[in-house]
Design an enzyme around this catalytic site. Structure first.
Site, PDB file in Angstrom:
ATOM      1  N   GLU A 114      -3.558  -0.300   1.416  1.00 27.91           N
ATOM      2  CA  GLU A 114      -3.345   0.971   0.745  1.00 27.91           C
ATOM      3  C   GLU A 114      -1.838   1.177   0.833  1.00 27.91           C
ATOM      4  O   GLU A 114      -1.038   2.296   0.725  1.00 27.91           O
ATOM      5  CB  GLU A 114      -3.808   2.065   1.820  1.00 27.91           C
ATOM      6  CG  GLU A 114      -3.542   2.138   3.219  1.00 27.91           C
ATOM      7  CD  GLU A 114      -2.182   2.826   3.461  1.00 27.91           C
ATOM      8  OE1 GLU A 114      -2.095   4.043   3.758  1.00 27.91           O
ATOM      9  OE2 GLU A 114      -1.248   1.860   3.501  1.00 27.91           O
ATOM     10  N   TRP A 115      -1.054   0.175   0.822  1.00 28.64           N
ATOM     11  CA  TRP A 115       0.471  -0.065   0.102  1.00 28.64           C
ATOM     12  C   TRP A 115       1.285   0.534   1.203  1.00 28.64           C
ATOM     13  O   TRP A 115       2.547   0.774   0.857  1.00 28.64           O
ATOM     14  CB  TRP A 115       0.456   0.634  -1.176  1.00 28.64           C
ATOM     15  CG  TRP A 115      -0.461   0.179  -2.030  1.00 28.64           C
ATOM     16  CD1 TRP A 115      -1.150  -1.114  -2.288  1.00 28.64           C
ATOM     17  CD2 TRP A 115      -1.477   1.106  -3.006  1.00 28.64           C
ATOM     18  NE1 TRP A 115      -2.336  -0.642  -3.210  1.00 28.64           N
ATOM     19  CE2 TRP A 115      -2.411   0.461  -3.516  1.00 28.64           C
ATOM     20  CE3 TRP A 115      -1.185   2.701  -3.140  1.00 28.64           C
ATOM     21  CZ2 TRP A 115      -3.308   1.156  -4.341  1.00 28.64           C
ATOM     22  CZ3 TRP A 115      -2.213   3.178  -3.696  1.00 28.64           C
ATOM     23  CH2 TRP A 115      -3.148   2.520  -4.550  1.00 28.64           C
ATOM     24  N   GLY A 116       0.999   0.691   2.371  1.00 28.21           N
ATOM     25  CA  GLY A 116       1.845   1.358   3.445  1.00 28.21           C
ATOM     26  C   GLY A 116       2.233   2.890   3.171  1.00 28.21           C
ATOM     27  O   GLY A 116       2.761   3.414   3.925  1.00 28.21           O
ATOM     28  N   ASP A 141      -8.907  -2.118  -1.245  1.00 30.80           N
ATOM     29  CA  ASP A 141      -7.790  -1.443  -1.933  1.00 30.80           C
ATOM     30  C   ASP A 141      -7.730   0.160  -1.888  1.00 30.80           C
ATOM     31  O   ASP A 141      -8.711   0.486  -0.815  1.00 30.80           O
ATOM     32  CB  ASP A 141      -7.598  -1.816  -3.265  1.00 30.80           C
ATOM     33  CG  ASP A 141      -6.437  -2.131  -4.068  1.00 30.80           C
ATOM     34  OD1 ASP A 141      -5.372  -1.393  -3.408  1.00 30.80           O
ATOM     35  OD2 ASP A 141      -6.066  -3.071  -4.916  1.00 30.80           O
ATOM     36  N   ASP A 192       3.190  -3.394  -4.258  1.00 26.05           N
ATOM     37  CA  ASP A 192       2.932  -4.724  -4.709  1.00 26.05           C
ATOM     38  C   ASP A 192       4.201  -5.327  -4.831  1.00 26.05           C
ATOM     39  O   ASP A 192       5.217  -4.939  -5.127  1.00 26.05           O
ATOM     40  CB  ASP A 192       1.942  -4.752  -6.202  1.00 26.05           C
ATOM     41  CG  ASP A 192       0.579  -4.302  -5.866  1.00 26.05           C
ATOM     42  OD1 ASP A 192       0.125  -4.069  -4.653  1.00 26.05           O
ATOM     43  OD2 ASP A 192      -0.126  -4.235  -7.057  1.00 26.05           O
TER      44      ASP A 192
END
Length: 403
Positions: free
Chosen positions: A179-181, A146, A201
């Site tokens: 890392e969520w883009g 994460d 998310d």
């Protein structure tokens, strides 16, 4: 001179770490604890989940990873090695991994590139090599990594360090970049990880088909919002390096039609398939959606080229995906709030896909049509396709060239 070159290449492979290759030639499939359990996870639940995945046919359908998300770590010992929470995991991670492996499944774990995990447990920053050693000792097969509490850290460098640590530890582990883009990992992560998140998310509490939840400093997204952000990135994905639009929320509160559409879209995008529901307590409908082998076969297609949105009009979306062996997958999606009548003349809707370098032209080729949700053949492309679709439902077809 040739011998010196060979020696140099051998030494180079030993000295310079790399990603473990060929661990994810098709999108990984499994289950992750976060969507249902959040931080409230323990070894009893994990064992019960592993049992359920076998009992309800998920393993047989291709789901092989059982991944513990945030909440398992407790602290570091005097030497800096990570220690599992003794109350939640009294038997230790090695024993739990052995149990998961005994069921024919693989074992996954979670950490973070920051000082702390998103849930406030110890992160891996500064301890990457020690953590990787522990993962190898425990028998970990998959790491979700994460991006909380990272300050101004460079994402590519941070994930490269953990990749190197995993390689140095010597156990092949699928590396999931989460890392969520934010830092566009699709542009740099192909040689670092096996999959990377494309967005923030997915909404897991009261899942939404086409909404967004603003948490202040970040947002979580509905199914269609994530599909909108991921579909344009198809050129970056392929065998051993996948776009990851986050875990599934099938069976967690949407309608049956929305669950079916959600699952179909993820398969059209060649997405990793990680169930996030409580697989110990599933309805028969949820089981049938998650274990539909004909739809899963599209996701797991060895050609590994994600599909694309071919047309969007009046609330109806049509997606095409090139498949191995000259087949095509076609998805009709009713994104609107009303029931729609579909009329699709195959001969008038041909296309050229530059990524696969293939044309889809029903004027030149006649295809037989297989309905993947109805599990039946429904004719050929010589006649237009007709279907009445309720709101947020799909028709998913596999088109096979007639010889």
């Amino acid at each position: 001179m040739r011998k010196l070159l060979i020696v140099f290449l051998i030494i180079g492979n030993l000295v310079f770490p790399q990603k473990f290759e060929k661990l994810a030639l098709t999108p990984p499939m499994g289950w992750n604890s976060w969507n249902t359990f959040g931080m409230n996870i323990n070894e009893k639940v994990i064992k019960e989940v592993a049992d359920a995945m076998v009992e309800y046919g998920l393993l047989d359908a291709g789901y092989e990873y059982v991944v513990i998300d945030d909440g398992w770590a407790n602290e570091r010992d005097s030497l800096g090695f990570i220690v599992p929470d003794p109350e939640k995991f009294p038997s230790g991670m090695k024993a739990l991994a052995d149990y998961v492996h005994s069921k024919g499944l693989k074992f996954g774990i979670y950490s973070c590139a920051g000082w702390k995990t998103c849930g406030g447990r110890p992160g891996s920053r500064g301890y990457e090599f020690q953590d990787a050693i522990k993962y190898a000792e425990w028998g970990v097969d998959y790491l979700k990594y994460d991006w909380c509490y990272t300050d101004s850290r460079d994402a590519k460098d941070a994930y490269t360090i953990m990749r190197n640590a995993l390689f140095k530890a010597g156990r092949p582990i699928v590396f999931s970049i989460c890392e969520w883009g934010t830092n566009k990992p699709w542009e740099w992560a192909k040689d670092i990880g096996h999959l990377w998140r494309t967005t923030g998310d997915i909404i897991k509490d009261n899942p939404s088909f086409d909404g967004v939840v603003n948490h202040g400093s970040w947002k979580s997204w509905g199914v269609m919002r994530i599909a909108d952000m991921t579909e344009p990135l198809r050129q970056y994905a392929g065998p051993d390096h996948w776009n990851d639009p986050d875990m599934l929320v099938v069976g967690m509160g949407m309608t049956e039609a929305e669950d079916r559409a959600h699952f179909s879209l993820w398969c059209m995008m060649a997405a990793p398939l990680f169930a996030g529901n409580d697989v110990r307590n599933m309805s028969q409908t949820t089981i049938e959606i998650l274990t539909n082998k004909e739809v899963i076969a599209v996701d797991q297609d060895f050609l590994g080229i994600p599909g694309f949105r071919f047309r969007q009009e009046n609330g109806i979306e049509v997606w095409y995906r090139p498949l191995n062996g000259e087949d095509w997958a076609v998805l009709f999606l009713n994104r609107s709030l009303e029931t729609k009548d579909i009329f699709w003349d195959w001969r008038k809707n041909y296309t050229w896909d530059g990524i696969s370098q293939r044309s889809f032209d029903c004027n030149k080729t006649t295809y037989s049509i297989r309905d993947l949700w109805e599990h039946k053949n429904i004719g050929t492309t010589e006649k237009p396709f007709r279907r009445k679709l309720i709101s947020h439902d799909v028709a998913m077809l596999r088109l096979i060239p007639e010889k």
